[in-house]
Design a protein around this motif. Sequence first.
Motif, PDB file in Angstrom:
ATOM      1  N   ILE A 182      -0.684  40.990 -48.168  1.00 27.98           N
ATOM      2  CA  ILE A 182       0.123  40.686 -49.348  1.00 27.98           C
ATOM      3  C   ILE A 182       0.891  39.405 -49.025  1.00 27.98           C
ATOM      4  O   ILE A 182       1.890  39.417 -48.301  1.00 27.98           O
ATOM      5  CB  ILE A 182       1.092  41.827 -49.684  1.00 27.98           C
ATOM      6  N   LEU A 183       0.396  38.280 -49.521  1.00 25.41           N
ATOM      7  CA  LEU A 183       0.962  36.977 -49.194  1.00 25.41           C
ATOM      8  C   LEU A 183       1.560  36.351 -50.440  1.00 25.41           C
ATOM      9  O   LEU A 183       1.137  36.633 -51.560  1.00 25.41           O
ATOM     10  CB  LEU A 183      -0.119  36.038 -48.651  1.00 25.41           C
ATOM     11  N   GLN A 184       2.527  35.480 -50.255  1.00 25.50           N
ATOM     12  CA  GLN A 184       2.982  34.634 -51.347  1.00 25.50           C
ATOM     13  C   GLN A 184       3.081  33.205 -50.844  1.00 25.50           C
ATOM     14  O   GLN A 184       3.677  32.944 -49.793  1.00 25.50           O
ATOM     15  CB  GLN A 184       4.346  35.074 -51.897  1.00 25.50           C
ATOM     16  N   VAL A 185       2.486  32.277 -51.585  1.00 23.75           N
ATOM     17  CA  VAL A 185       2.566  30.861 -51.211  1.00 23.75           C
ATOM     18  C   VAL A 185       3.864  30.305 -51.809  1.00 23.75           C
ATOM     19  O   VAL A 185       3.861  29.431 -52.672  1.00 23.75           O
ATOM     20  CB  VAL A 185       1.318  30.073 -51.654  1.00 23.75           C
ATOM     21  N   LYS A 186       4.957  30.830 -51.300  1.00 25.75           N
ATOM     22  CA  LYS A 186       6.286  30.530 -51.825  1.00 25.75           C
ATOM     23  C   LYS A 186       6.683  29.094 -51.514  1.00 25.75           C
ATOM     24  O   LYS A 186       6.681  28.652 -50.359  1.00 25.75           O
ATOM     25  CB  LYS A 186       7.304  31.504 -51.198  1.00 25.75           C
ATOM     26  N   ASP A 187       7.009  28.354 -52.582  1.00 27.70           N
ATOM     27  CA  ASP A 187       7.511  26.983 -52.441  1.00 27.70           C
ATOM     28  C   ASP A 187       6.592  26.130 -51.561  1.00 27.70           C
ATOM     29  O   ASP A 187       7.061  25.354 -50.718  1.00 27.70           O
ATOM     30  CB  ASP A 187       8.931  26.990 -51.871  1.00 27.70           C
ATOM     31  N   GLN A 188       5.291  26.251 -51.763  1.00 28.44           N
ATOM     32  CA  GLN A 188       4.346  25.430 -51.015  1.00 28.44           C
ATOM     33  C   GLN A 188       3.306  24.819 -51.945  1.00 28.44           C
ATOM     34  O   GLN A 188       2.978  25.380 -52.995  1.00 28.44           O
ATOM     35  CB  GLN A 188       3.620  26.263 -49.943  1.00 28.44           C
ATOM     36  N   ILE A 189       2.840  23.663 -51.548  1.00 29.89           N
ATOM     37  CA  ILE A 189       1.653  23.015 -52.118  1.00 29.89           C
ATOM     38  C   ILE A 189       0.792  22.569 -50.950  1.00 29.89           C
ATOM     39  O   ILE A 189       1.243  22.582 -49.802  1.00 29.89           O
ATOM     40  CB  ILE A 189       2.016  21.786 -52.977  1.00 29.89           C
ATOM     41  N   PRO A 243     -15.187  31.884 -48.150  1.00 28.05           N
ATOM     42  CA  PRO A 243     -14.818  31.328 -49.457  1.00 28.05           C
ATOM     43  C   PRO A 243     -13.467  30.624 -49.434  1.00 28.05           C
ATOM     44  O   PRO A 243     -12.572  31.004 -48.688  1.00 28.05           O
ATOM     45  CB  PRO A 243     -14.786  32.556 -50.373  1.00 28.05           C
ATOM     46  N   ASP A 244     -13.353  29.592 -50.257  1.00 26.47           N
ATOM     47  CA  ASP A 244     -12.058  28.930 -50.444  1.00 26.47           C
ATOM     48  C   ASP A 244     -11.089  29.861 -51.165  1.00 26.47           C
ATOM     49  O   ASP A 244     -11.488  30.677 -52.000  1.00 26.47           O
ATOM     50  CB  ASP A 244     -12.216  27.655 -51.288  1.00 26.47           C
ATOM     51  N   ILE A 245      -9.813  29.707 -50.845  1.00 27.77           N
ATOM     52  CA  ILE A 245      -8.741  30.346 -51.605  1.00 27.77           C
ATOM     53  C   ILE A 245      -8.127  29.293 -52.520  1.00 27.77           C
ATOM     54  O   ILE A 245      -7.647  28.257 -52.042  1.00 27.77           O
ATOM     55  CB  ILE A 245      -7.661  30.939 -50.678  1.00 27.77           C
ATOM     56  N   TYR A 246      -8.184  29.529 -53.815  1.00 27.56           N
ATOM     57  CA  TYR A 246      -7.544  28.661 -54.803  1.00 27.56           C
ATOM     58  C   TYR A 246      -6.267  29.348 -55.270  1.00 27.56           C
ATOM     59  O   TYR A 246      -6.284  30.521 -55.646  1.00 27.56           O
ATOM     60  CB  TYR A 246      -8.465  28.435 -56.005  1.00 27.56           C
ATOM     61  N   SER A 247      -5.152  28.616 -55.286  1.00 28.56           N
ATOM     62  CA  SER A 247      -3.888  29.214 -55.719  1.00 28.56           C
ATOM     63  C   SER A 247      -2.966  28.128 -56.242  1.00 28.56           C
ATOM     64  O   SER A 247      -3.256  26.936 -56.149  1.00 28.56           O
ATOM     65  CB  SER A 247      -3.226  29.967 -54.555  1.00 28.56           C
ATOM     66  N   VAL A 248      -1.846  28.572 -56.787  1.00 23.08           N
ATOM     67  CA  VAL A 248      -0.805  27.694 -57.320  1.00 23.08           C
ATOM     68  C   VAL A 248       0.506  28.100 -56.661  1.00 23.08           C
ATOM     69  O   VAL A 248       0.701  29.274 -56.301  1.00 23.08           O
ATOM     70  CB  VAL A 248      -0.724  27.816 -58.857  1.00 23.08           C
ATOM     71  N   THR A 249       1.405  27.152 -56.496  1.00 23.50           N
ATOM     72  CA  THR A 249       2.713  27.432 -55.901  1.00 23.50           C
ATOM     73  C   THR A 249       3.298  28.755 -56.410  1.00 23.50           C
ATOM     74  O   THR A 249       3.324  29.003 -57.613  1.00 23.50           O
ATOM     75  CB  THR A 249       3.691  26.297 -56.229  1.00 23.50           C
TER      76      THR A 249
END
Length: 543
Positions: A115-122, A59-65
């Motif tokens: 436990i991940l964070q998409v910190k300051d990424q697009i 499955p795709d992972i959808y997220s926001v910065t």
Amino acid sequence: MMCKGWSFWQGYVVLFALAVVVKAESPYRFFDWNVTYGDIFPLGVRQQGILINGQFPGPDIYSVTNDNLIINVQNNLDEPFLLSWNGLQQRRNSYEDGVYGTTCPIPPGKNFTYILQVKDQIGSFFYFPSLAFHKAAGGFGGIRVLSRPRIPVPFTDPAGDFTLLIGDWFKNDHRQLKAMLDGGHKLPFPDGILINGHGPNGASFTVEQGKTYRFRISNVGLQNSLNFRIQGHKMKLVEVEGTHTVQTIYESLDVHVGQSYSVLVTMDQAAQDFYIVASTRFTDNILSTTATLHYSNSNKAVSGPIPAGPTDQIDWSLNQARSIRTNLTASGPRPNPQGSYHYGLINITRTIKLVSSAAQVNGKQRYAVNSVSFVPTDTPLKLADYFKIGGVFRVGSIPDNPTRQNMYLDTSVMGADYRAFVEIVFENHENIVQTWHIDGYAFWVVGMNGGVWTPDSREEYNLRDAVSRSTTQVYPKSWTAIYMALDNVGMWNVRSEFWARQYLGQQFYLRVYTPVNSLRDEYLIPKNALLCGRAQGRSTRPL
């Protein structure tokens, strides 16, 4: 997707909030993934694939910065398993990187919660299984990180957003491929090309005439560069691995293994179906595959010859790579323009030159960087570093520059200082295109050319608007130079994306170190970290 087991997740969030006093202001997204084997038929023959929640690809992972991603992975394979996150930087948190140098494998029948964070990424990225030769069986999927609502994006919202995972594929079982490599042999040429897990004419994308769509293209294959094109349509490049680019129009794009691109395509043709094509580059035998671009009002199937693409033209690909540049006025993950960081004005503190090689060691095929062919230890390097376990690795076990030594085996770790600004030159003396990836970072691709790099090569560097990305190609008998700000403490994998070469030693770890023990620089070891090898039986940390 949202997990249904709310009692489990709510308890986990409370535990996490107590354990790590960060990230509380950003939203959480929960994923519950069951990893199993299952029958797949991508090239018309039955194979044992790795499925996530019954899906191939996953499955795709959808997220926001800045979103926090809580991904519970249940390993129902009969062997250890790990997922890694190509392009996600894991800011201050290499423990979650999901490669064997940082993270203990998930045992069969057990689970681990990333436990991940998409910190300051697009941007557009992908995940993949990192152990053994699992990548040849599936287990990969797309990752998209959208901009926060208040951050301007340099194009109008598209009518739709598609993930296209392209890559070469073998009919052999992943265990057979691994056995070939373990036996000291090279792999045969792949059997075909897949688009989203399908062979020729298997995948279809439905669009509406007159509208514009975004296609996120990632090469998740094992070794081959691929050219991507859509019959009768032009592609406007808008993003590369988290960087908004100058919006150049291309008829086709070279996507080297491990790379991700994002293009806009306007459906401006007559109502019919069109070929989507991916074909190998720089190979004697050209493999290709097709998918279908289906106009919703079409009454006409795909027709005409499959559009041809470039084959072995190195200069064509090199010139295209040089044309991909950063959009300096566009915002990235933050409101300030991407061009506000003037990388070309920063003094280099260190130059590292990395040369790959192939040779026989003890009668078996191996690959190396600066003569050192990486061998893993029984304990992830990051855990050995944290627990101060001696004898696992030695910082400085790979030199900054190539040597004239014969190839040898070692657990290669290069030390580096936090906040240094380094120049890295990848030099390729071989006759194949190579691709390099660095976990934990994006870097500026400041130059590439044929021949041998010298200090005079810096005169050719793009010090204004070079593209920032995490994976770069190096052409045959050529060099590629990057600049990188070492602003992310941790143990980071530097590897070939040619997966057999990575497996047989063409990788090492970059230990970015600071003596300051502060949460500003690096997070604590996760409370739920798996412990293995010589770290087994130790304690992570109290609540």
